[in-house]
Write a protein that holds these residues in place. Structure first.
Motif, short mmCIF file in Angstrom:
data_model
loop_
_atom_site.label_atom_id
_atom_site.label_comp_id
_atom_site.label_asym_id
_atom_site.label_seq_id
_atom_site.Cartn_x
_atom_site.Cartn_y
_atom_site.Cartn_z
N ARG A 36 -7.54 9.09 2.12
CA ARG A 36 -7.30 10.50 1.78
C ARG A 36 -6.55 10.66 0.47
NH1 ARG A 36 -10.19 14.00 4.52
NH2 ARG A 36 -10.34 13.50 6.71
N LEU A 37 -5.95 9.61 -0.02
CA LEU A 37 -5.11 9.70 -1.22
C LEU A 37 -5.84 10.31 -2.42
CD1 LEU A 37 -2.24 9.20 -2.17
CD2 LEU A 37 -2.90 6.87 -2.74
N PRO A 38 -7.05 9.90 -2.77
CA PRO A 38 -7.73 10.55 -3.90
C PRO A 38 -7.91 12.06 -3.69
CG PRO A 38 -8.84 8.50 -3.36
CD PRO A 38 -7.83 8.76 -2.26
N GLN A 39 -8.21 12.46 -2.46
CA GLN A 39 -8.35 13.88 -2.17
C GLN A 39 -7.02 14.61 -2.37
OE1 GLN A 39 -9.49 14.63 1.89
NE2 GLN A 39 -9.53 16.83 1.62
N TYR A 40 -5.92 14.02 -1.91
CA TYR A 40 -4.60 14.62 -2.09
C TYR A 40 -4.29 14.77 -3.58
CZ TYR A 40 -3.15 13.98 2.83
OH TYR A 40 -3.01 14.04 4.18
N LEU A 41 -4.56 13.73 -4.35
CA LEU A 41 -4.26 13.76 -5.78
C LEU A 41 -5.08 14.82 -6.49
CD1 LEU A 41 -4.08 9.92 -6.45
CD2 LEU A 41 -2.17 11.50 -6.09
N GLN A 42 -6.35 14.92 -6.13
CA GLN A 42 -7.21 15.93 -6.73
C GLN A 42 -6.73 17.34 -6.36
OE1 GLN A 42 -11.37 16.25 -5.32
NE2 GLN A 42 -11.93 15.97 -7.47
N LEU A 90 0.83 -1.21 0.00
CA LEU A 90 0.00 0.00 0.00
C LEU A 90 0.86 1.26 0.00
CD1 LEU A 90 -2.93 0.83 -0.06
CD2 LEU A 90 -2.96 0.67 2.43
N GLN A 91 1.94 1.25 0.77
CA GLN A 91 2.83 2.41 0.80
C GLN A 91 3.50 2.61 -0.56
OE1 GLN A 91 5.21 3.24 4.19
NE2 GLN A 91 6.66 4.47 3.02
N THR A 92 3.96 1.53 -1.16
CA THR A 92 4.60 1.62 -2.48
C THR A 92 3.62 2.19 -3.51
OG1 THR A 92 6.08 -0.21 -1.96
CG2 THR A 92 5.75 0.31 -4.29
N PHE A 93 2.38 1.74 -3.46
CA PHE A 93 1.37 2.26 -4.37
C PHE A 93 1.14 3.75 -4.14
CE2 PHE A 93 -3.10 3.47 -4.94
CZ PHE A 93 -3.20 3.32 -6.32
N ALA A 94 0.94 4.14 -2.88
CA ALA A 94 0.70 5.55 -2.56
C ALA A 94 1.87 6.42 -3.00
CB ALA A 94 0.43 5.71 -1.06
N GLU A 95 3.09 5.96 -2.75
CA GLU A 95 4.27 6.71 -3.19
C GLU A 95 4.27 6.90 -4.70
OE1 GLU A 95 8.05 5.12 -1.85
OE2 GLU A 95 7.17 4.66 0.11
N SER A 96 3.96 5.85 -5.43
CA SER A 96 4.03 5.94 -6.89
C SER A 96 2.99 6.90 -7.46
CB SER A 96 3.90 4.55 -7.54
OG SER A 96 2.62 4.02 -7.34
N VAL A 97 1.78 6.90 -6.91
CA VAL A 97 0.78 7.82 -7.45
C VAL A 97 1.06 9.26 -7.04
CG1 VAL A 97 -1.03 6.09 -7.75
CG2 VAL A 97 -0.92 7.37 -5.62
N LEU A 98 1.63 9.47 -5.87
CA LEU A 98 2.03 10.82 -5.47
C LEU A 98 3.15 11.34 -6.36
CD1 LEU A 98 1.84 10.40 -1.61
CD2 LEU A 98 0.50 12.03 -2.95
N GLN A 99 4.11 10.49 -6.64
CA GLN A 99 5.21 10.90 -7.53
C GLN A 99 4.69 11.20 -8.93
OE1 GLN A 99 8.93 8.62 -7.32
NE2 GLN A 99 8.21 7.83 -5.35
N ALA A 100 3.69 10.47 -9.37
CA ALA A 100 3.10 10.72 -10.70
C ALA A 100 2.45 12.10 -10.75
CB ALA A 100 2.08 9.64 -11.04
N ARG A 101 2.10 12.67 -9.60
CA ARG A 101 1.52 14.02 -9.54
C ARG A 101 2.58 15.08 -9.23
NH1 ARG A 101 -2.61 12.60 -11.81
NH2 ARG A 101 -4.71 12.77 -10.98
#
Length: 98
Positions: free
Chosen positions: A49-55, A9-20
């Motif tokens: 909260r991840l979708p909210q952060y990405l948005q 889960l952390q690896t996934f969250a890191e990757s999507v944050l980096q993509a933004r």
């Protein structure tokens, strides 16, 4: 419901944050904080909260590489501007100065 390890889960969250546009170090810190909240039973402050952060990043409401600006400092006061940066990062910068 699928069961994911904290590391996955952390690896996934890191990757999507980096993509933004979030740096690797900051993405790691934010992802660790989100996953840590889930592991402590505070799901409302976790990965949900991840979708909210990405948005917010996409809309420019939060700035990925925002500087931390000290506005005023004395022995008893520190006034700072987080410049709309990620809360976990800017809060860490603030507490590191104490």
């Amino acid at each position: 419901m699928p069961l994911l390890s904290a590391r996955t889960l952390q690896t996934f969250a890191e990757s999507v944050l980096q993509a933004r546009g979030v740096s690797a170090a900051n993405a790691n810190a934010v992802a660790a904080s989100l996953v840590g909240a889930n592991l402590r039973g505070h799901d409302s402050h976790g990965v949900m909260r991840l979708p909210q952060y990405l948005q917010s990043l996409e809309r420019g409401e939060v700035v990925a590489g925002a500087p931390f600006t000290v506005l005023r400092e004395s022995e008893t006061l520190l006034a700072a501007d987080g410049n709309w940066g990620l809360g976990r990062i800017q809060c860490g910068r603030l507490t590191d100065r104490l």
